[in-house]
Design a protein around this motif. Structure first.
Motif, PDB file in Angstrom:
ATOM      1  N   LYS A  72       0.832  -1.203   0.000  1.00  0.00           N
ATOM      2  CA  LYS A  72       0.000   0.000   0.000  1.00  0.00           C
ATOM      3  C   LYS A  72       0.868   1.255   0.000  1.00  0.00           C
ATOM      4  O   LYS A  72       0.602   2.200  -0.744  1.00  0.00           O
ATOM      5  CB  LYS A  72      -0.944   0.024   1.192  1.00  0.00           C
ATOM      6  N   ALA A  73       1.903   1.261   0.811  1.00  0.00           N
ATOM      7  CA  ALA A  73       2.800   2.425   0.860  1.00  0.00           C
ATOM      8  C   ALA A  73       3.476   2.625  -0.490  1.00  0.00           C
ATOM      9  O   ALA A  73       3.626   3.754  -0.956  1.00  0.00           O
ATOM     10  CB  ALA A  73       3.845   2.246   1.950  1.00  0.00           C
ATOM     11  N   ARG A  74       3.850   1.533  -1.142  1.00  0.00           N
ATOM     12  CA  ARG A  74       4.491   1.616  -2.459  1.00  0.00           C
ATOM     13  C   ARG A  74       3.510   2.157  -3.503  1.00  0.00           C
ATOM     14  O   ARG A  74       3.860   2.988  -4.337  1.00  0.00           O
ATOM     15  CB  ARG A  74       5.021   0.242  -2.871  1.00  0.00           C
ATOM     16  N   LEU A  75       2.261   1.685  -3.433  1.00  0.00           N
ATOM     17  CA  LEU A  75       1.238   2.154  -4.366  1.00  0.00           C
ATOM     18  C   LEU A  75       0.960   3.639  -4.175  1.00  0.00           C
ATOM     19  O   LEU A  75       0.918   4.405  -5.143  1.00  0.00           O
ATOM     20  CB  LEU A  75      -0.049   1.346  -4.184  1.00  0.00           C
ATOM     21  N   ASP A  76       0.787   4.065  -2.926  1.00  0.00           N
ATOM     22  CA  ASP A  76       0.547   5.482  -2.638  1.00  0.00           C
ATOM     23  C   ASP A  76       1.731   6.340  -3.086  1.00  0.00           C
ATOM     24  O   ASP A  76       1.550   7.413  -3.664  1.00  0.00           O
ATOM     25  CB  ASP A  76       0.292   5.697  -1.143  1.00  0.00           C
ATOM     26  N   ALA A  77       2.935   5.862  -2.815  1.00  0.00           N
ATOM     27  CA  ALA A  77       4.139   6.595  -3.220  1.00  0.00           C
ATOM     28  C   ALA A  77       4.256   6.663  -4.738  1.00  0.00           C
ATOM     29  O   ALA A  77       4.705   7.676  -5.286  1.00  0.00           O
ATOM     30  CB  ALA A  77       5.372   5.951  -2.607  1.00  0.00           C
ATOM     31  N   SER A  78       3.825   5.615  -5.433  1.00  0.00           N
ATOM     32  CA  SER A  78       3.874   5.605  -6.902  1.00  0.00           C
ATOM     33  C   SER A  78       2.961   6.664  -7.495  1.00  0.00           C
ATOM     34  O   SER A  78       3.322   7.339  -8.467  1.00  0.00           O
ATOM     35  CB  SER A  78       3.464   4.238  -7.449  1.00  0.00           C
ATOM     36  N   VAL A  79       1.788   6.830  -6.904  1.00  0.00           N
ATOM     37  CA  VAL A  79       0.852   7.852  -7.372  1.00  0.00           C
ATOM     38  C   VAL A  79       1.454   9.240  -7.164  1.00  0.00           C
ATOM     39  O   VAL A  79       1.394  10.099  -8.055  1.00  0.00           O
ATOM     40  CB  VAL A  79      -0.516   7.727  -6.664  1.00  0.00           C
ATOM     41  N   GLU A  80       2.065   9.454  -5.999  1.00  0.00           N
ATOM     42  CA  GLU A  80       2.706  10.746  -5.731  1.00  0.00           C
ATOM     43  C   GLU A  80       3.883  10.987  -6.680  1.00  0.00           C
ATOM     44  O   GLU A  80       4.117  12.117  -7.112  1.00  0.00           O
ATOM     45  CB  GLU A  80       3.160  10.836  -4.278  1.00  0.00           C
ATOM     46  N   LEU A  81       4.604   9.932  -7.021  1.00  0.00           N
ATOM     47  CA  LEU A  81       5.712  10.052  -7.972  1.00  0.00           C
ATOM     48  C   LEU A  81       5.190  10.458  -9.354  1.00  0.00           C
ATOM     49  O   LEU A  81       5.766  11.319 -10.018  1.00  0.00           O
ATOM     50  CB  LEU A  81       6.494   8.741  -8.055  1.00  0.00           C
ATOM     51  N   LYS A  82       4.081   9.864  -9.781  1.00  0.00           N
ATOM     52  CA  LYS A  82       3.480  10.226 -11.074  1.00  0.00           C
ATOM     53  C   LYS A  82       3.039  11.688 -11.081  1.00  0.00           C
ATOM     54  O   LYS A  82       3.233  12.400 -12.063  1.00  0.00           O
ATOM     55  CB  LYS A  82       2.307   9.310 -11.393  1.00  0.00           C
ATOM     56  N   LYS A  83       2.447  12.139  -9.971  1.00  0.00           N
ATOM     57  CA  LYS A  83       2.015  13.543  -9.879  1.00  0.00           C
ATOM     58  C   LYS A  83       3.219  14.475  -9.917  1.00  0.00           C
ATOM     59  O   LYS A  83       3.198  15.503 -10.601  1.00  0.00           O
ATOM     60  CB  LYS A  83       1.223  13.786  -8.596  1.00  0.00           C
ATOM     61  N   ALA A  84       4.270  14.128  -9.180  1.00  0.00           N
ATOM     62  CA  ALA A  84       5.476  14.972  -9.149  1.00  0.00           C
ATOM     63  C   ALA A  84       6.114  15.041 -10.531  1.00  0.00           C
ATOM     64  O   ALA A  84       6.557  16.099 -10.974  1.00  0.00           O
ATOM     65  CB  ALA A  84       6.468  14.433  -8.123  1.00  0.00           C
ATOM     66  N   SER A  85       6.138  13.914 -11.224  1.00  0.00           N
ATOM     67  CA  SER A  85       6.698  13.881 -12.577  1.00  0.00           C
ATOM     68  C   SER A  85       5.851  14.734 -13.530  1.00  0.00           C
ATOM     69  O   SER A  85       6.384  15.481 -14.360  1.00  0.00           O
ATOM     70  CB  SER A  85       6.750  12.433 -13.052  1.00  0.00           C
ATOM     71  N   ALA A  86       4.526  14.647 -13.398  1.00  0.00           N
ATOM     72  CA  ALA A  86       3.625  15.442 -14.237  1.00  0.00           C
ATOM     73  C   ALA A  86       3.786  16.932 -13.954  1.00  0.00           C
ATOM     74  O   ALA A  86       3.747  17.752 -14.878  1.00  0.00           O
ATOM     75  CB  ALA A  86       2.178  15.008 -14.016  1.00  0.00           C
ATOM     76  N   ARG A  87       3.972  17.306 -12.669  1.00  0.00           N
ATOM     77  CA  ARG A  87       4.206  18.722 -12.318  1.00  0.00           C
ATOM     78  C   ARG A  87       5.428  19.257 -13.026  1.00  0.00           C
ATOM     79  O   ARG A  87       5.428  20.360 -13.574  1.00  0.00           O
ATOM     80  CB  ARG A  87       4.389  18.864 -10.805  1.00  0.00           C
ATOM     81  N   LEU A  88       6.512  18.482 -12.982  1.00  0.00           N
ATOM     82  CA  LEU A  88       7.762  18.901 -13.605  1.00  0.00           C
ATOM     83  C   LEU A  88       7.583  19.057 -15.114  1.00  0.00           C
ATOM     84  O   LEU A  88       8.039  20.034 -15.710  1.00  0.00           O
ATOM     85  CB  LEU A  88       8.874  17.891 -13.279  1.00  0.00           C
ATOM     86  N   GLU A  89       6.903  18.111 -15.724  1.00  0.00           N
ATOM     87  CA  GLU A  89       6.645  18.179 -17.165  1.00  0.00           C
ATOM     88  C   GLU A  89       5.757  19.384 -17.501  1.00  0.00           C
ATOM     89  O   GLU A  89       5.982  20.078 -18.492  1.00  0.00           O
ATOM     90  CB  GLU A  89       5.979  16.878 -17.634  1.00  0.00           C
ATOM     91  N   ALA A  90       4.762  19.665 -16.639  1.00  0.00           N
ATOM     92  CA  ALA A  90       3.866  20.796 -16.871  1.00  0.00           C
ATOM     93  C   ALA A  90       4.616  22.110 -16.832  1.00  0.00           C
ATOM     94  O   ALA A  90       4.361  23.022 -17.628  1.00  0.00           O
ATOM     95  CB  ALA A  90       2.748  20.797 -15.829  1.00  0.00           C
ATOM     96  N   ILE A  91       5.568  22.221 -15.894  1.00  0.00           N
ATOM     97  CA  ILE A  91       6.381  23.450 -15.797  1.00  0.00           C
ATOM     98  C   ILE A  91       7.113  23.708 -17.106  1.00  0.00           C
ATOM     99  O   ILE A  91       7.211  24.840 -17.567  1.00  0.00           O
ATOM    100  CB  ILE A  91       7.376  23.368 -14.617  1.00  0.00           C
ATOM    101  N   ASN A  92       7.601  22.648 -17.734  1.00  0.00           N
ATOM    102  CA  ASN A  92       8.300  22.800 -19.023  1.00  0.00           C
ATOM    103  C   ASN A  92       7.380  23.344 -20.102  1.00  0.00           C
ATOM    104  O   ASN A  92       7.803  24.106 -20.962  1.00  0.00           O
ATOM    105  CB  ASN A  92       8.927  21.475 -19.453  1.00  0.00           C
ATOM    106  N   TYR A  93       6.088  22.950 -20.071  1.00  0.00           N
ATOM    107  CA  TYR A  93       5.147  23.464 -21.062  1.00  0.00           C
ATOM    108  C   TYR A  93       4.711  24.884 -20.766  1.00  0.00           C
ATOM    109  O   TYR A  93       4.353  25.630 -21.672  1.00  0.00           O
ATOM    110  CB  TYR A  93       3.926  22.535 -21.171  1.00  0.00           C
ATOM    111  N   LEU A  94       4.734  25.268 -19.505  1.00  0.00           N
ATOM    112  CA  LEU A  94       4.314  26.612 -19.129  1.00  0.00           C
ATOM    113  C   LEU A  94       5.410  27.653 -19.316  1.00  0.00           C
ATOM    114  O   LEU A  94       5.126  28.828 -19.427  1.00  0.00           O
ATOM    115  CB  LEU A  94       3.832  26.630 -17.677  1.00  0.00           C
ATOM    116  N   SER A  95       6.670  27.200 -19.320  1.00  0.00           N
ATOM    117  CA  SER A  95       7.766  28.171 -19.444  1.00  0.00           C
ATOM    118  C   SER A  95       8.186  28.391 -20.875  1.00  0.00           C
ATOM    119  O   SER A  95       7.799  27.731 -21.773  1.00  0.00           O
ATOM    120  CB  SER A  95       8.967  27.719 -18.618  1.00  0.00           C
TER     121      SER A  95
END
Length: 133
Positions: free
Chosen positions: A110-133
């Motif tokens: 469960k901890a791994r699954l929850d952490a994986s979702v947070e990792l996907k969100k963090a990765s998407a945030r970083l990618e989004a910043i690249n599109y916004l800049s």
């Protein structure tokens, strides 16, 4: 010809606009959608939805859901979206590093699954910043 796209959560309409191109975060990879795309229903993963209109990309961070593509209509039904607030590149990079460590150090499934979702969100945030800049 342009496509119509709507992004909906259970309680609100996130956007309803036209697009020249859409890239969806599918479960098995990114799904690119152009004018005249074949009819399709696909599950979506947590990740970055990108909408291209007038040569400009608009990123939206999705938290899982479904997409239906039919006759130049793209309907995206998601559990939730993450608002893109003013976040600095350095802060997003730190969040990605932290999320990566949490996945590596997770002791239960469960901890791994929850952490994986947070990792996907963090990765998407970083990618989004690249599109916004």
């Amino acid at each position: 010809m342009v496509m119509n796209i709507r992004v909906l959560t259970p309680d609100r309409v996130i956007c309803s606009t036209t697009a020249d191109e859409v890239v969806l975060p599918g479960l098995t990879g990114q799904v690119g959608v152009l004018d005249g795309h074949a009819a399709l229903i696909t599950a979506l993963d947590t990740g970055l939805l990108r909408i291209k209109s007038n040569e400009k990309w608009t990123p939206i961070i999705l938290c899982g859901g479904l997409a239906e593509i039919d006759q130049n209509q793209v309907t995206v039904l998601v559990n939730d979206v993450e608002e893109l607030t003013k976040i600095e590149l350095s802060e997003a990079t730190k969040e990605l590093e932290k999320a990566t460590l949490e996945v590596e150090n997770a002791e239960t499934s469960k901890a791994r699954l929850d952490a994986s979702v947070e990792l996907k969100k963090a990765s998407a945030r970083l990618e989004a910043i690249n599109y916004l800049s």
